[in-house]
Design a protein around this motif. Structure first.
Motif, mmCIF file in Angstrom:
data_model
loop_
_atom_site.group_PDB
_atom_site.id
_atom_site.type_symbol
_atom_site.label_atom_id
_atom_site.label_comp_id
_atom_site.label_asym_id
_atom_site.label_seq_id
_atom_site.Cartn_x
_atom_site.Cartn_y
_atom_site.Cartn_z
ATOM 1 N N GLY A 32 -4.210 4.154 -10.196
ATOM 2 C CA GLY A 32 -4.179 5.604 -10.075
ATOM 3 C C GLY A 32 -3.765 6.261 -11.371
ATOM 4 O O GLY A 32 -2.877 5.789 -12.070
ATOM 5 N N LEU B 90 -1.579 12.090 -11.001
ATOM 6 C CA LEU B 90 -1.701 12.274 -9.555
ATOM 7 C C LEU B 90 -0.344 12.350 -8.881
ATOM 8 O O LEU B 90 -0.266 12.760 -7.719
ATOM 9 N N ARG C 135 -1.913 13.485 -0.639
ATOM 10 C CA ARG C 135 -3.260 12.925 -0.599
ATOM 11 C C ARG C 135 -3.238 11.723 0.345
ATOM 12 O O ARG C 135 -3.309 10.562 -0.101
ATOM 13 N N ASN D 57 -5.317 10.360 2.243
ATOM 14 C CA ASN D 57 -6.505 9.526 2.400
ATOM 15 C C ASN D 57 -6.715 8.563 1.227
ATOM 16 O O ASN D 57 -7.665 7.788 1.242
ATOM 17 N N ILE D 58 -5.850 8.644 0.224
ATOM 18 C CA ILE D 58 -5.993 7.765 -0.943
ATOM 19 C C ILE D 58 -4.947 6.666 -0.852
ATOM 20 O O ILE D 58 -3.756 6.930 -0.667
ATOM 21 N N ARG D 59 -5.404 5.435 -0.959
ATOM 22 C CA ARG D 59 -4.490 4.298 -0.915
ATOM 23 C C ARG D 59 -4.258 3.797 -2.342
ATOM 24 O O ARG D 59 -5.203 3.521 -3.072
ATOM 25 N N PHE D 60 -2.996 3.695 -2.705
ATOM 26 C CA PHE D 60 -2.612 3.168 -4.016
ATOM 27 C C PHE D 60 -2.007 1.789 -3.830
ATOM 28 O O PHE D 60 -1.184 1.576 -2.943
ATOM 29 N N GLN D 61 -2.451 0.883 -4.656
ATOM 30 C CA GLN D 61 -1.920 -0.476 -4.580
ATOM 31 C C GLN D 61 -0.621 -0.580 -5.390
ATOM 32 O O GLN D 61 -0.460 0.058 -6.419
ATOM 33 N N ASP E 199 0.859 -1.181 0.000
ATOM 34 C CA ASP E 199 0.000 0.000 0.000
ATOM 35 C C ASP E 199 0.890 1.224 0.000
ATOM 36 O O ASP E 199 1.880 1.299 0.736
ATOM 37 N N TYR F 52 0.887 5.482 0.171
ATOM 38 C CA TYR F 52 0.178 6.715 0.491
ATOM 39 C C TYR F 52 1.127 7.874 0.210
ATOM 40 O O TYR F 52 2.272 7.864 0.662
#
Length: 410
Positions: A386, A390, A331, A333-337, A325, A327
């Motif tokens: 994503g 970003l 941002r 609060n957005i989780r990117f895999q 994960d 972060y």
């Protein structure tokens, strides 16, 4: 008694709550420690992407600049255009040189064909000279035979003349004694004169035959000289025949010059090699671009990574292919895999521990640090989800590796 028992109960409950709180804190700490061991995490991470320094292959003034700083570009878009006129002229010159070379090859082929014809003519002349020698040799043989025949005729005429002369000398004295007639003496005189004339003619024929023999021998020698001259002409004509190798060997160089000129002309237009974002653009149209000198940076936005620095004690829990994960702090609060791509195998040695690595022996500092910090190694995590816009290169990130337990559940 009741107040005393109530006080003791309150103390017993307080001790139980205290012990329970301590146990909960210990259990919570153990759970947190186990979680951090199984799922390592670090806030010592940055977002990373590959990037290239955009530098022209050819030099020249920039006549068209189609991008601005921090602009997103697509693969195949024209980013800038360098004045292509000098390179177009160079291509035309190289093409003209190749055409001139091909013309020289055609002319040389004609020259070689002409030289080959000259060789054939010289060889034909040699054959004619050889035939003339044969004819001259035959003429010499005939003349020799004529000389021999004339010599025989002379000998025969001389014998007959001598006989007629002797006969005349025998007959003339007999006329006075009237043993012979006047007519017989006249016949002897006539025969003697005839035989003398035949001798003169035979000698003349011999002289003519000898002269013809001398002429035939002279012609034979002349034919020999002409044959030798023909052989020399054949050799001279053969040596004069040129080859195409010196010209055809230049074809590769002329073709390479055209290819190089075409390559330079094609590189006057710089096309985006991939989807990316322009950054650090500090020039405008009209600037002179130099070969190999960077004019801006192009970030490859097709793939983004998070490069996380984990302690060396955590690396045995991290393996390529594990889920992660990511972060970013802009941002949170957005989780990117993500997926672990690779784990670093080396970092710069600490000079305080191993000293300076220079030629000769290591320069080791004679000090001792009581607090020994674990080294950190970079772990590259490829971000799978994503939109590309970003992220920014080198922005701070937090990475959590989903270790063995989570990987097993997945």
């Amino acid at each position: 008694m009741a107040p005393i028992e109530s006080e003791e109960n309150r103390r017993r409950i307080g001790r139980i709550i205290s012990v329970a709180s301590i146990l909960c804190a210990i259990v919570t700490g153990l759970l947190v420690l186990r979680e951090t061991e199984i799922n390592p995490r670090t806030d010592d991470a940055e977002v990373f992407a590959n990037f290239i320094g955009v530098a022209p292959v050819v030099s020249g003034p920039i006549v068209k600049l189609n991008v601005v700083d921090n602009q997103a570009v697509k693969q195949g878009e024209l980013l800038f255009d360098i004045d292509e006129r000098p390179y177009a002229y160079a291509l035309a010159h190289a093409t003209s040189d190749q055409a001139a070379l091909e013309g020289q090859i055609v002319d040389e082929r004609r020259t070689i064909a002409s030289q080959g014809s000259a060789v054939d003519v010289a060889k034909a002349s040699t054959k004619s000279s050889e035939a003339n020698i044969s004819r001259a040799a035959a003429a010499v043989d005939v003349a020799k035979a004529d000389v021999i025949s004339a010599q025989a005729a002379v000998d025969r005429a001389a014998a007959e003349s001598a006989y007629a002369n002797n006969n005349l000398h025998r007959v003339e004295p007999l006329l006075a004694k009237q043993f012979v007639t006047v007519d017989q003496v006249d016949q002897a005189k006539t025969l003697q004169a005839t035989r003398q004339q035949a001798l003169y003619q035979a000698r003349s024929q011999f002289a003519l035959a000898q002269a013809q023999l001398d002429s035939a021998q002279a012609q034979y020698k002349q034919a020999e000289a002409l044959l030798e001259q023909s052989h020399q002409q054949v050799q001279q004509a053969t040596h004069a025949v040129t080859t195409l190798e010196p010209l055809t060997a230049q074809r590769t160089g002329r073709t390479s010059a055209i290819d190089l000129a075409q390559y330079d002309l094609d590189n006057c237009k710089f096309i985006a090699p991939f989807n990316g974002r322009v950054t650090n653009l500090t020039i405008s149209e009209g600037a002179y671009a130099h070969t190999g000198q960077e004019i801006f940076t192009l970030i490859d936005t097709r793939t983004w990574w998070a490069v996380a620095n984990f302690r060396e004690t955590q690396l045995h829990h991290i393996h390529p292919g594990m889920k992660a994960d990511v972060y970013v702090l802009s941002r949170p609060n957005i989780r990117f895999q993500g997926v672990v791509d690779s784990i670093g195998f080396g970092v710069t040695p600490d000079a305080d521990i191993v000293g300076k690595l220079v030629q000769g022996l290591p320069d080791v500092q004679r000090t001792l640090n009581w607090v020994h910090l674990a080294s950190r190694f970079p772990v590259r995590v490829r971000i799978e989800a994503g939109p590309n816009d970003l992220f920014r290169l080198s922005e701070s990130a937090v990475v959590v590796i989903r270790g063995d337990s989570l990987g097993t559940r997945d």
